[in-house]
Scaffold this motif. Structure first.
Motif, PDB file in Angstrom:
ATOM      1  N   PHE A   1       0.776  -1.230   0.000  1.00 52.95           N
ATOM      2  CA  PHE A   1       0.000   0.000   0.000  1.00 52.95           C
ATOM      3  C   PHE A   1       0.817   1.296   0.000  1.00 52.95           C
ATOM      4  N   ILE A   2       2.038   1.287   0.538  1.00 53.85           N
ATOM      5  CA  ILE A   2       2.850   2.505   0.516  1.00 53.85           C
ATOM      6  C   ILE A   2       3.644   2.607  -0.785  1.00 53.85           C
ATOM      7  N   ARG A   3       4.030   1.466  -1.334  1.00 50.45           N
ATOM      8  CA  ARG A   3       4.827   1.434  -2.568  1.00 50.45           C
ATOM      9  C   ARG A   3       4.239   2.292  -3.686  1.00 50.45           C
ATOM     10  N   PRO A   4       2.911   2.197  -3.992  1.00 50.48           N
ATOM     11  CA  PRO A   4       2.385   2.999  -5.098  1.00 50.48           C
ATOM     12  C   PRO A   4       2.545   4.505  -4.897  1.00 50.48           C
ATOM     13  N   PHE A   5       2.485   4.961  -3.651  1.00 53.13           N
ATOM     14  CA  PHE A   5       2.643   6.390  -3.384  1.00 53.13           C
ATOM     15  C   PHE A   5       4.076   6.840  -3.643  1.00 53.13           C
ATOM     16  N   ARG A   6       5.048   5.995  -3.282  1.00 53.55           N
ATOM     17  CA  ARG A   6       6.446   6.336  -3.535  1.00 53.55           C
ATOM     18  C   ARG A   6       6.732   6.360  -5.039  1.00 53.55           C
ATOM     19  N   GLU A   7       6.190   5.368  -5.735  1.00 51.35           N
ATOM     20  CA  GLU A   7       6.387   5.299  -7.185  1.00 51.35           C
ATOM     21  C   GLU A   7       5.784   6.530  -7.865  1.00 51.35           C
ATOM     22  N   HIS A   8       4.632   6.957  -7.376  1.00 55.03           N
ATOM     23  CA  HIS A   8       3.905   8.038  -8.038  1.00 55.03           C
ATOM     24  C   HIS A   8       4.673   9.355  -8.023  1.00 55.03           C
ATOM     25  N   HIS A   9       5.413   9.619  -6.974  1.00 53.77           N
ATOM     26  CA  HIS A   9       6.124  10.891  -6.892  1.00 53.77           C
ATOM     27  C   HIS A   9       7.356  10.934  -7.790  1.00 53.77           C
ATOM     28  N   ILE A  10       7.967   9.798  -8.039  1.00 54.84           N
ATOM     29  CA  ILE A  10       9.148   9.806  -8.912  1.00 54.84           C
ATOM     30  C   ILE A  10       8.814   9.387 -10.338  1.00 54.84           C
ATOM     31  N   ASP A  11       7.605   8.873 -10.548  1.00 54.01           N
ATOM     32  CA  ASP A  11       7.114   8.584 -11.894  1.00 54.01           C
ATOM     33  C   ASP A  11       5.620   8.919 -11.930  1.00 54.01           C
ATOM     34  N   PRO A  12       5.279  10.219 -11.983  1.00 60.67           N
ATOM     35  CA  PRO A  12       3.874  10.631 -11.881  1.00 60.67           C
ATOM     36  C   PRO A  12       2.972  10.065 -12.971  1.00 60.67           C
ATOM     37  N   THR A  13       3.532   9.730 -14.133  1.00 62.16           N
ATOM     38  CA  THR A  13       2.695   9.200 -15.209  1.00 62.16           C
ATOM     39  C   THR A  13       2.558   7.689 -15.156  1.00 62.16           C
ATOM     40  N   ALA A  14       3.179   7.021 -14.184  1.00 57.89           N
ATOM     41  CA  ALA A  14       3.026   5.561 -14.074  1.00 57.89           C
ATOM     42  C   ALA A  14       1.557   5.182 -13.911  1.00 57.89           C
ATOM     43  N   ILE A  15       0.814   5.988 -13.178  1.00 57.54           N
ATOM     44  CA  ILE A  15      -0.595   5.691 -12.936  1.00 57.54           C
ATOM     45  C   ILE A  15      -1.396   5.654 -14.237  1.00 57.54           C
ATOM     46  N   THR A  16      -0.966   6.421 -15.242  1.00 60.48           N
ATOM     47  CA  THR A  16      -1.691   6.438 -16.519  1.00 60.48           C
ATOM     48  C   THR A  16      -1.440   5.170 -17.320  1.00 60.48           C
ATOM     49  N   ARG A  17      -0.456   4.384 -16.914  1.00 61.88           N
ATOM     50  CA  ARG A  17      -0.176   3.117 -17.590  1.00 61.88           C
ATOM     51  C   ARG A  17      -0.746   1.930 -16.824  1.00 61.88           C
ATOM     52  N   HIS A  18      -1.393   2.192 -15.684  1.00 61.80           N
ATOM     53  CA  HIS A  18      -2.034   1.129 -14.912  1.00 61.80           C
ATOM     54  C   HIS A  18      -3.406   0.825 -15.499  1.00 61.80           C
ATOM     55  N   ASP A  19      -3.781  -0.437 -15.544  1.00 60.81           N
ATOM     56  CA  ASP A  19      -5.114  -0.787 -16.026  1.00 60.81           C
ATOM     57  C   ASP A  19      -6.152  -0.539 -14.938  1.00 60.81           C
ATOM     58  N   PHE A  20      -7.413  -0.836 -15.244  1.00 60.86           N
ATOM     59  CA  PHE A  20      -8.507  -0.522 -14.317  1.00 60.86           C
ATOM     60  C   PHE A  20      -8.340  -1.223 -12.975  1.00 60.86           C
ATOM     61  N   ILE A  21      -7.900  -2.466 -12.990  1.00 65.46           N
ATOM     62  CA  ILE A  21      -7.781  -3.249 -11.757  1.00 65.46           C
ATOM     63  C   ILE A  21      -6.695  -2.675 -10.850  1.00 65.46           C
ATOM     64  N   GLU A  22      -5.530  -2.415 -11.403  1.00 69.06           N
ATOM     65  CA  GLU A  22      -4.436  -1.878 -10.584  1.00 69.06           C
ATOM     66  C   GLU A  22      -4.745  -0.473 -10.091  1.00 69.06           C
TER      67      GLU A  22
END
Length: 276
Positions: A119-140
């Motif tokens: 649960f904390i990992r996605p928040f850390r990833e998001h700050h150093i790769d803000p567009t990663a979330i746009t490559r996640h599918d609906f489930i993720e």
């Protein structure tokens, strides 16, 4: 690894804030090539994927069940309570998104057993790769938020199965509030994803953003100015300005740091400074 949808390229306003300089090194632009981002993305596990699938299936099944019973028990006399419940549900969801976002951004570590990687990992990833979330599918994108709504939705379904007609009539406005809250909590990360998507959005999403019914893209850029210490509410963003005006998050951080000695966003900064 989950399949990913096609993402976008953030505008220049965001990009100019997504650089850092490691000691003795040249400028490294944050994004999918960042060492920390690559390591965090690789921590996404099959077990996590399974949890997300189960959460999404259960959440939408319960939503369909509860919505059908809300329709069956609708009375015109409840109309104003329904509207009030919807607005209250949206505001509560926006505040809750801020609390969760602030807590995960500011405290804790990816190294925490189970909770950190899940649960904390996605928040850390998001700050150093803000567009990663746009490559996640609906489930993720939506799995964790769906999980958060399971208990209130299950309790609501239980009430519809066990309460009498008179009891359901009296509790109907409360159920409308809980249902609106559950919907907007469930959609929060999808709304967040749209705020990072600059191309290919459905026209109605853009209209909702422009009218500030959901989180606008320009509004959310404020949060992505390092060190990511403000504008944490990501459902509608309605509460960001008043909470910032009263110094809500700063005062809370000062209180916790004074009591525990923990420094806010220390783990976030650690991942941002990774070079290999």
């Amino acid at each position: 690894m989950a399949s990913r949808e096609n993402g976008d390229v953030c505008g220049q306003d965001l990009q100019k804030h997504t650089e850092h300089r490691a000691p003795g090194r040249g400028i490294s632009r944050w994004g999918p090539q960042h060492a920390g981002a690559r390591e965090l993305a690789n921590l996404y596990s099959p077990g996590k994927r399974c949890q997300e699938w189960i959460s999404v299936i259960l959440c939408f099944s319960l939503m369909a069940f509860n919505f059908s019973h809300l329709i069956l028990n609708f009375h015109l006399s409840h109309i104003w309570y329904i509207l009030l419940g919807i607005v209250a549900g949206i505001l509560t969801a926006d505040f809750a998104s801020g609390v969760v976002h602030w807590g995960a951004d500011t405290w804790g570590s990816v190294d925490l057993p189970i909770f950190g990687k899940a649960f904390i990992r996605p928040f850390r990833e998001h700050h150093i790769d803000p567009t990663a979330i746009t490559r996640h599918d609906f489930i993720e994108t939506n799995g964790d938020n769906c999980m958060l709504t399971l208990i209130p939705l299950a309790n609501m379904a239980f009430n519809f199965c066990t309460l009498s007609s008179a009891e359901l009539y009296r509790s109907y406005p409360w159920h409308c509030y809980i249902f609106a809250l559950a919907i907007f909590v469930t959609l929060t990360n999808q709304i967040h994803k749209w705020s990072h998507t600059y191309f290919g959005l459905p026209w109605w999403v853009t209209v909702l953003q422009d009218c500030h019914v959901i989180l606008p893209r320009k509004h959310h850029r404020v949060h992505h100015v390092s060190p990511h210490e403000t504008y944490f509410c990501i459902t509608t963003g309605w509460l960001n300005y008043p909470l910032e005006k009263i110094g809500f998050w700063r005062n809370l951080e000062d209180l916790i740091q004074g009591l525990t000695g923990e420094k806010p966003r220390a783990d976030d900064m650690k991942w941002a400074q990774k070079t290999k």
